[in-house]
Design a protein around this motif. Structure first.
Motif, PDB file in Angstrom:
ATOM      1  N   GLU A  22       0.807  -1.214   0.000  1.00  0.00           N
ATOM      2  CA  GLU A  22       0.000   0.000   0.000  1.00  0.00           C
ATOM      3  C   GLU A  22       0.844   1.270   0.000  1.00  0.00           C
ATOM      4  O   GLU A  22       0.473   2.270  -0.620  1.00  0.00           O
ATOM      5  CB  GLU A  22      -0.934   0.003   1.210  1.00  0.00           C
ATOM      6  N   ARG A  23       1.960   1.261   0.706  1.00  0.00           N
ATOM      7  CA  ARG A  23       2.743   2.496   0.853  1.00  0.00           C
ATOM      8  C   ARG A  23       3.808   2.671  -0.233  1.00  0.00           C
ATOM      9  O   ARG A  23       4.113   3.794  -0.633  1.00  0.00           O
ATOM     10  CB  ARG A  23       3.408   2.535   2.236  1.00  0.00           C
ATOM     11  N   PHE A  24       4.366   1.574  -0.737  1.00  0.00           N
ATOM     12  CA  PHE A  24       5.435   1.683  -1.718  1.00  0.00           C
ATOM     13  C   PHE A  24       5.058   1.168  -3.101  1.00  0.00           C
ATOM     14  O   PHE A  24       5.829   1.322  -4.050  1.00  0.00           O
ATOM     15  CB  PHE A  24       6.679   0.928  -1.237  1.00  0.00           C
ATOM     16  N   GLY A  71      17.635   0.249   1.852  1.00  0.00           N
ATOM     17  CA  GLY A  71      17.513   1.586   1.297  1.00  0.00           C
ATOM     18  C   GLY A  71      16.674   1.519   0.032  1.00  0.00           C
ATOM     19  O   GLY A  71      16.931   0.689  -0.843  1.00  0.00           O
ATOM     20  N   ILE A  72      15.670   2.348  -0.044  1.00  0.00           N
ATOM     21  CA  ILE A  72      14.853   2.452  -1.250  1.00  0.00           C
ATOM     22  C   ILE A  72      15.291   3.701  -1.994  1.00  0.00           C
ATOM     23  O   ILE A  72      15.188   4.817  -1.466  1.00  0.00           O
ATOM     24  CB  ILE A  72      13.354   2.501  -0.922  1.00  0.00           C
ATOM     25  N   THR A  73      15.824   3.523  -3.206  1.00  0.00           N
ATOM     26  CA  THR A  73      16.258   4.660  -4.008  1.00  0.00           C
ATOM     27  C   THR A  73      15.125   5.077  -4.943  1.00  0.00           C
ATOM     28  O   THR A  73      14.390   4.233  -5.460  1.00  0.00           O
ATOM     29  CB  THR A  73      17.512   4.306  -4.819  1.00  0.00           C
ATOM     30  N   LEU A  74      15.002   6.382  -5.162  1.00  0.00           N
ATOM     31  CA  LEU A  74      13.878   6.900  -5.953  1.00  0.00           C
ATOM     32  C   LEU A  74      14.166   8.327  -6.410  1.00  0.00           C
ATOM     33  O   LEU A  74      15.070   8.981  -5.884  1.00  0.00           O
ATOM     34  CB  LEU A  74      12.584   6.814  -5.158  1.00  0.00           C
ATOM     35  N   PRO A  75      13.403   8.829  -7.386  1.00  0.00           N
ATOM     36  CA  PRO A  75      13.719  10.142  -7.966  1.00  0.00           C
ATOM     37  C   PRO A  75      13.482  11.331  -7.037  1.00  0.00           C
ATOM     38  O   PRO A  75      14.226  12.305  -7.082  1.00  0.00           O
ATOM     39  CB  PRO A  75      12.791  10.224  -9.189  1.00  0.00           C
ATOM     40  N   ASN A  76      12.427  11.277  -6.195  1.00  0.00           N
ATOM     41  CA  ASN A  76      12.019  12.470  -5.453  1.00  0.00           C
ATOM     42  C   ASN A  76      11.649  12.090  -4.023  1.00  0.00           C
ATOM     43  O   ASN A  76      10.542  11.610  -3.766  1.00  0.00           O
ATOM     44  CB  ASN A  76      10.833  13.137  -6.168  1.00  0.00           C
ATOM     45  N   VAL A  77      12.572  12.295  -3.107  1.00  0.00           N
ATOM     46  CA  VAL A  77      12.336  11.944  -1.707  1.00  0.00           C
ATOM     47  C   VAL A  77      11.261  12.822  -1.085  1.00  0.00           C
ATOM     48  O   VAL A  77      10.432  12.348  -0.291  1.00  0.00           O
ATOM     49  CB  VAL A  77      13.654  12.030  -0.910  1.00  0.00           C
ATOM     50  N   ASP A  78      11.234  14.099  -1.428  1.00  0.00           N
ATOM     51  CA  ASP A  78      10.234  14.995  -0.833  1.00  0.00           C
ATOM     52  C   ASP A  78       8.818  14.555  -1.179  1.00  0.00           C
ATOM     53  O   ASP A  78       7.931  14.539  -0.314  1.00  0.00           O
ATOM     54  CB  ASP A  78      10.467  16.432  -1.306  1.00  0.00           C
ATOM     55  N   ALA A  79       8.580  14.199  -2.443  1.00  0.00           N
ATOM     56  CA  ALA A  79       7.247  13.757  -2.855  1.00  0.00           C
ATOM     57  C   ALA A  79       6.885  12.436  -2.187  1.00  0.00           C
ATOM     58  O   ALA A  79       5.735  12.228  -1.774  1.00  0.00           O
ATOM     59  CB  ALA A  79       7.193  13.613  -4.376  1.00  0.00           C
ATOM     60  N   ALA A  80       7.853  11.535  -2.069  1.00  0.00           N
ATOM     61  CA  ALA A  80       7.595  10.247  -1.428  1.00  0.00           C
ATOM     62  C   ALA A  80       7.258  10.436   0.042  1.00  0.00           C
ATOM     63  O   ALA A  80       6.308   9.821   0.558  1.00  0.00           O
ATOM     64  CB  ALA A  80       8.807   9.339  -1.586  1.00  0.00           C
ATOM     65  N   ARG A  81       8.011  11.280   0.729  1.00  0.00           N
ATOM     66  CA  ARG A  81       7.734  11.524   2.147  1.00  0.00           C
ATOM     67  C   ARG A  81       6.355  12.160   2.332  1.00  0.00           C
ATOM     68  O   ARG A  81       5.606  11.784   3.239  1.00  0.00           O
ATOM     69  CB  ARG A  81       8.802  12.430   2.750  1.00  0.00           C
ATOM     70  N   ALA A  82       6.008  13.133   1.475  1.00  0.00           N
ATOM     71  CA  ALA A  82       4.706  13.788   1.591  1.00  0.00           C
ATOM     72  C   ALA A  82       3.577  12.780   1.457  1.00  0.00           C
ATOM     73  O   ALA A  82       2.584  12.833   2.204  1.00  0.00           O
ATOM     74  CB  ALA A  82       4.578  14.883   0.531  1.00  0.00           C
ATOM     75  N   PHE A 137       6.660   6.524  -5.980  1.00  0.00           N
ATOM     76  CA  PHE A 137       7.421   5.285  -5.911  1.00  0.00           C
ATOM     77  C   PHE A 137       7.454   4.541  -7.248  1.00  0.00           C
ATOM     78  O   PHE A 137       7.934   3.410  -7.313  1.00  0.00           O
ATOM     79  CB  PHE A 137       6.855   4.387  -4.807  1.00  0.00           C
ATOM     80  N   ALA A 138       6.979   5.200  -8.312  1.00  0.00           N
ATOM     81  CA  ALA A 138       6.981   4.544  -9.619  1.00  0.00           C
ATOM     82  C   ALA A 138       8.398   4.209 -10.083  1.00  0.00           C
ATOM     83  O   ALA A 138       8.618   3.220 -10.779  1.00  0.00           O
ATOM     84  CB  ALA A 138       6.287   5.424 -10.654  1.00  0.00           C
ATOM     85  N   GLY A 139       9.380   5.024  -9.711  1.00  0.00           N
ATOM     86  CA  GLY A 139      10.764   4.765 -10.108  1.00  0.00           C
ATOM     87  C   GLY A 139      11.612   4.205  -8.997  1.00  0.00           C
ATOM     88  O   GLY A 139      12.847   4.280  -9.049  1.00  0.00           O
ATOM     89  N   ALA A 140      10.960   3.619  -7.973  1.00  0.00           N
ATOM     90  CA  ALA A 140      11.697   3.146  -6.801  1.00  0.00           C
ATOM     91  C   ALA A 140      12.249   1.748  -7.009  1.00  0.00           C
ATOM     92  O   ALA A 140      11.739   0.952  -7.802  1.00  0.00           O
ATOM     93  CB  ALA A 140      10.782   3.168  -5.574  1.00  0.00           C
ATOM     94  N   ARG A 141      13.288   1.450  -6.243  1.00  0.00           N
ATOM     95  CA  ARG A 141      13.842   0.095  -6.206  1.00  0.00           C
ATOM     96  C   ARG A 141      14.526  -0.099  -4.853  1.00  0.00           C
ATOM     97  O   ARG A 141      14.828   0.872  -4.148  1.00  0.00           O
ATOM     98  CB  ARG A 141      14.833  -0.116  -7.345  1.00  0.00           C
TER      99      ARG A 141
END
Length: 261
Positions: A22-24, A71-82, A137-141
């Motif tokens: 649900e979250r990622f 560690g989950i890497t992704l393009p935009n940490v601010d958007a993910a945290r929000a 999280f679309a670009g997360a891994r």
């Protein structure tokens, strides 16, 4: 070979799996052999998270544990945290940590540590003119699996010399008294041959595969602890595409490493 799974024992795999889905946006599947409970994946080249049921509950992370985090890497940490905060998840404020990366931290329902690490340093993320995915999280891994090591030479000998992983980056953090070592199953070379070069780090955070991150304290630390087999916690790594080397090994810290064909 491929670092395919990090195995964690949890008291309620279904509850924890629901959080990751649900979250990622991860996908949950049952283990094919029935031995790993639920497997969570972003669906790429990166490692999956295998949740196995634990007889006991009450996991609490300690700084003396062998296992630290994913560690989950992704393009935009601010958007993910929000997005996570809007869903009621407690997440630390993102910050540029030294010359390592722009990141923040949270915990899953079982208490395991998760780091969100941006592909670029603070201030370096490109303005894509609103073309970034609506889903952060679309670009997360799963970018990293982090272990603490007491004997660095023995750890590097095991993962580099015995298993054939490549050392891609060495990142001293003198203010905190430790150094980070990043290894992976890859033929890629970092942009700068100096493995301590800061310019390699944003490149590293954008790799499609998972790196094994080893944290070593510069002043030396006692042996780090692994949980008992009936306790929640880190249960090992799974490496696939090992040709005819199907076997269970143990690294220098006693952590199980399963090689599968």
């Amino acid at each position: 070979m491929q670092l395919a799974r990090v195995v964690l024992r949890v008291q309620s795999p279904e509850v924890v799996a629901q959080f990751y889905v649900e979250r990622f946006g991860m996908t949950a599947t049952a283990s094919e052999d029935g031995g790993e409970g639920i497997v969570l994946s972003f669906g790429g080249q990166d490692a999956a998270i295998a949740l196995r049921p634990s007889v006991k509950g009450g996991y609490q992370h300690q700084r003396t544990d062998r296992y630290w985090k994913i560690g989950i890497t992704l393009p935009n940490v601010d958007a993910a945290r929000a997005q996570l905060c809007a869903a009621g998840v407690q997440v630390t404020e993102p910050k540029q940590f030294a010359d390592i990366g722009y990141l923040c931290h949270l915990h899953d329902p079982a208490g395991f540590s998760i780091e969100l690490l941006q592909h670029h340093f603070e201030g370096n993320r490109a303005d894509n003119g609103g073309t970034e995915p609506v889903q952060p999280f679309a670009g997360a891994r799963v970018g990293q699996v982090t272990l603490r090591v007491a004997d660095l030479d023995a750890s590097l000998a095991f993962y580099q010399d015995r298993l054939g992983m490549a050392l891609l980056s060495v990142q001293p953090v003198p203010a905190y008294g430790f150094t980070l070592y990043f290894l992976a199953f890859t033929d890629e070379q970092p942009p700068n041959r100096d493995l301590k070069a800061v310019e390699n780090r944003e490149w590293l955070w954008q790799r499609p595969y998972t790196t094994l991150e080893l944290q070593h304290f510069d002043d030396g630390k006692p042996v780090f602890a692994l949980p008992a087999s009936d306790e929640p916690g880190f249960a090992g790594l799974v490496i696939t595409n090992a040709a005819d080397r199907a076997e269970r090994l143990f690294d220098d810290g006693g952590g199980p490493v399963d090689l599968l064909r």
